[in-house]
Design a protein around this motif. Structure first.
Motif, PDB file in Angstrom:
ATOM      1  N   ILE A  78       1.224   9.172   2.539  1.00 46.92           N
ATOM      2  CA  ILE A  78       2.100   8.174   1.909  1.00 46.92           C
ATOM      3  C   ILE A  78       2.314   6.993   2.847  1.00 46.92           C
ATOM      4  O   ILE A  78       2.335   5.831   2.417  1.00 46.92           O
ATOM      5  N   LYS A  79       2.419   7.271   4.147  1.00 46.84           N
ATOM      6  CA  LYS A  79       2.658   6.207   5.133  1.00 46.84           C
ATOM      7  C   LYS A  79       1.379   5.478   5.538  1.00 46.84           C
ATOM      8  O   LYS A  79       1.403   4.613   6.404  1.00 46.84           O
ATOM      9  N   GLY A  80       0.254   5.843   4.904  1.00 47.85           N
ATOM     10  CA  GLY A  80      -0.988   5.138   5.177  1.00 47.85           C
ATOM     11  C   GLY A  80      -1.743   5.631   6.383  1.00 47.85           C
ATOM     12  O   GLY A  80      -2.578   4.904   6.940  1.00 47.85           O
ATOM     13  N   LYS A  81      -1.520   6.892   6.780  1.00 47.57           N
ATOM     14  CA  LYS A  81      -2.168   7.422   7.982  1.00 47.57           C
ATOM     15  C   LYS A  81      -3.360   8.318   7.673  1.00 47.57           C
ATOM     16  O   LYS A  81      -3.771   9.117   8.501  1.00 47.57           O
ATOM     17  N   GLY A  82      -3.891   8.201   6.477  1.00 44.73           N
ATOM     18  CA  GLY A  82      -5.098   8.940   6.139  1.00 44.73           C
ATOM     19  C   GLY A  82      -4.830  10.292   5.528  1.00 44.73           C
ATOM     20  O   GLY A  82      -3.686  10.694   5.298  1.00 44.73           O
ATOM     21  N   GLY A  83      -5.921  11.010   5.255  1.00 45.48           N
ATOM     22  CA  GLY A  83      -5.820  12.312   4.624  1.00 45.48           C
ATOM     23  C   GLY A  83      -5.769  12.198   3.117  1.00 45.48           C
ATOM     24  O   GLY A  83      -6.104  11.168   2.536  1.00 45.48           O
TER      25      GLY A  83
ATOM     26  N   VAL B 113      13.839  -1.739  -0.334  1.00 47.28           N
ATOM     27  CA  VAL B 113      14.502  -1.004   0.746  1.00 47.28           C
ATOM     28  C   VAL B 113      13.420  -0.245   1.494  1.00 47.28           C
ATOM     29  O   VAL B 113      12.567   0.392   0.864  1.00 47.28           O
ATOM     30  N   PRO B 114      13.407  -0.302   2.827  1.00 46.41           N
ATOM     31  CA  PRO B 114      12.363   0.377   3.605  1.00 46.41           C
ATOM     32  C   PRO B 114      12.315   1.873   3.326  1.00 46.41           C
ATOM     33  O   PRO B 114      13.337   2.522   3.090  1.00 46.41           O
ATOM     34  N   LEU B 115      11.111   2.403   3.373  1.00 42.76           N
ATOM     35  CA  LEU B 115      10.901   3.831   3.164  1.00 42.76           C
ATOM     36  C   LEU B 115      11.308   4.575   4.434  1.00 42.76           C
ATOM     37  O   LEU B 115      10.733   4.363   5.503  1.00 42.76           O
ATOM     38  N   SER B 116      12.313   5.438   4.347  1.00 45.92           N
ATOM     39  CA  SER B 116      12.847   6.122   5.530  1.00 45.92           C
ATOM     40  C   SER B 116      12.281   7.532   5.658  1.00 45.92           C
ATOM     41  O   SER B 116      11.786   8.125   4.691  1.00 45.92           O
ATOM     42  N   GLU B 117      12.388   8.073   6.874  1.00 45.72           N
ATOM     43  CA  GLU B 117      11.969   9.454   7.105  1.00 45.72           C
ATOM     44  C   GLU B 117      12.846  10.416   6.313  1.00 45.72           C
ATOM     45  O   GLU B 117      12.380  11.456   5.831  1.00 45.72           O
ATOM     46  N   LYS B 118      14.126  10.075   6.150  1.00 44.03           N
ATOM     47  CA  LYS B 118      15.036  10.913   5.377  1.00 44.03           C
ATOM     48  C   LYS B 118      14.541  11.036   3.939  1.00 44.03           C
ATOM     49  O   LYS B 118      14.526  12.132   3.362  1.00 44.03           O
TER      50      LYS B 118
ATOM     51  N   MET C  59       0.837  -1.214   0.000  1.00 42.74           N
ATOM     52  CA  MET C  59       0.000   0.000   0.000  1.00 42.74           C
ATOM     53  C   MET C  59       0.868   1.258   0.000  1.00 42.74           C
ATOM     54  O   MET C  59       0.651   2.170  -0.788  1.00 42.74           O
ATOM     55  N   VAL C  60       1.896   1.299   0.885  1.00 44.42           N
ATOM     56  CA  VAL C  60       2.766   2.471   0.957  1.00 44.42           C
ATOM     57  C   VAL C  60       3.475   2.689  -0.367  1.00 44.42           C
ATOM     58  O   VAL C  60       3.553   3.814  -0.881  1.00 44.42           O
ATOM     59  N   ASN C  61       3.985   1.624  -0.952  1.00 42.19           N
ATOM     60  CA  ASN C  61       4.716   1.764  -2.212  1.00 42.19           C
ATOM     61  C   ASN C  61       3.799   2.132  -3.372  1.00 42.19           C
ATOM     62  O   ASN C  61       4.208   2.835  -4.301  1.00 42.19           O
ATOM     63  N   GLU C  62       2.554   1.673  -3.324  1.00 42.29           N
ATOM     64  CA  GLU C  62       1.589   2.082  -4.347  1.00 42.29           C
ATOM     65  C   GLU C  62       1.360   3.594  -4.283  1.00 42.29           C
ATOM     66  O   GLU C  62       1.279   4.271  -5.305  1.00 42.29           O
ATOM     67  N   LYS C  63       1.266   4.117  -3.059  1.00 38.25           N
ATOM     68  CA  LYS C  63       1.072   5.552  -2.898  1.00 38.25           C
ATOM     69  C   LYS C  63       2.310   6.319  -3.340  1.00 38.25           C
ATOM     70  O   LYS C  63       2.199   7.391  -3.956  1.00 38.25           O
ATOM     71  N   LEU C  64       3.488   5.782  -3.057  1.00 33.91           N
ATOM     72  CA  LEU C  64       4.713   6.437  -3.483  1.00 33.91           C
ATOM     73  C   LEU C  64       4.787   6.472  -5.011  1.00 33.91           C
ATOM     74  O   LEU C  64       5.167   7.489  -5.601  1.00 33.91           O
ATOM     75  N   ARG C  65       4.406   5.387  -5.655  1.00 39.07           N
ATOM     76  CA  ARG C  65       4.398   5.365  -7.121  1.00 39.07           C
ATOM     77  C   ARG C  65       3.385   6.368  -7.677  1.00 39.07           C
ATOM     78  O   ARG C  65       3.622   6.999  -8.716  1.00 39.07           O
ATOM     79  N   ARG C  66       2.273   6.536  -6.963  1.00 41.06           N
ATOM     80  CA  ARG C  66       1.281   7.525  -7.387  1.00 41.06           C
ATOM     81  C   ARG C  66       1.843   8.938  -7.298  1.00 41.06           C
ATOM     82  O   ARG C  66       1.627   9.765  -8.186  1.00 41.06           O
TER      83      ARG C  66
END
Length: 260
Positions: free
Chosen positions: A66-71, A44-49, A1-8
């Motif tokens: 992006i991290k799946g926390k809504g909005g 590779v994990p998605l980092s805060e950096k 899910m997170v990576n799908e949003k990042l690709r979007r």
């Protein structure tokens, strides 16, 4: 899910011409394209950096989304209801075009917010502008009610001077605001449909003028402009296309607020 949003997000940035490709975006963010691809594909994990770099590149991105926390994917600082044209009815973001014009729904109304130029379109040769920088951070915003989501580069100008003021509904008086759309230079040689769009904001030398276009000579490369005010000081004049830096046709006028 997170990576799908990042690709979007990446697809949106490319669609907005912020980057020409994923590889181009990786380089602009300071990543090796191969390492960037591994992040996007979840190897590779998605980092805060990484998210912070992305948010610095495009501050409107909602990293929590992006991290799946809504909005929503994008977060906008929107003008208040009074600035947006009246009423306390809820207003929601609807769309944005590639030049940054934003559209909002407010009940049955469609509102368009564009950058408002901090110097006026005069009805005479008097101004002190040296360029129209569409990315300038010190420009404000102005909102107009429109009929549909529009493409193209739109701006808002204040009107000053009296050369276009003859006291009719069609004329322009000091304090009015106008929504204009740029006709890009690449289209100038195709001709100007001034019968459909008679009023233009013209930028040349150090002047920003609002005038009626009344003639064109594409062979000579000239345009002729007219003032509505019949005073002799506002005679028609002709400009070479090569001397003009920007041309915007008037889409809509917002009359000045009146106090009685």
């Amino acid at each position: 899910m997170v990576n799908e949003k990042l690709r979007r997000v990446i697809a949106w940035l490319i669609a907005q011409d912020r980057a020409s490709s994923q590889r181009d975006l990786a380089l602009m963010l300071g990543y090796n394209p191969s390492a960037f691809s591994q992040i996007v594909n979840g190897r590779v994990p998605l980092s805060e950096k990484f998210l912070n770099r992305l948010a610095t590149f495009e501050p409107r991105l909602n990293t929590a989304w992006i991290k799946g926390k809504g909005g929503e994917m994008l977060v906008f600082s929107t003008p208040d209801a009074e600035q947006m044209g009246g009423g306390q009815e809820a207003m929601t973001f609807y769309a944005e075009n590639k030049y940054g014009a934003r559209f909002y729904k407010q009940g049955d109304r469609l509102l368009m917010t564009v950058r408002h130029v901090p110097y006026a379109a005069f009805g005479r040769f008097a101004n002190d502008s040296d360029r129209l920088d569409r990315t300038s951070d010190d420009w404000g915003y102005e909102t107009y009610e429109v009929d549909l989501v529009a493409h193209g580069h739109y701006l808002s100008f204040d009107i000053q001077g009296d050369s276009m003021d003859i006291g009719t509904r069609e004329s322009f008086e000091a304090g009015d605001k106008v929504l204009v759309r740029e006709l890009e230079r690449e289209h100038w040689r195709e001709g100007f449909r001034y019968e459909d769009h008679p009023y233009w904001v013209v930028v040349f030398d150090s002047s920003v003028l609002i005038k009626q276009m009344v003639a064109q000579d594409l062979e000579k490369g000239t345009l002729t402009f007219h003032s509505l005010n019949p005073s002799p000081e506002y005679a028609d004049f002709t400009l070479d296309l090569d001397s003009i830096r920007n041309l915007f046709y008037v889409v809509k006028k917002k009359p000045r607020e009146r106090t009685f």
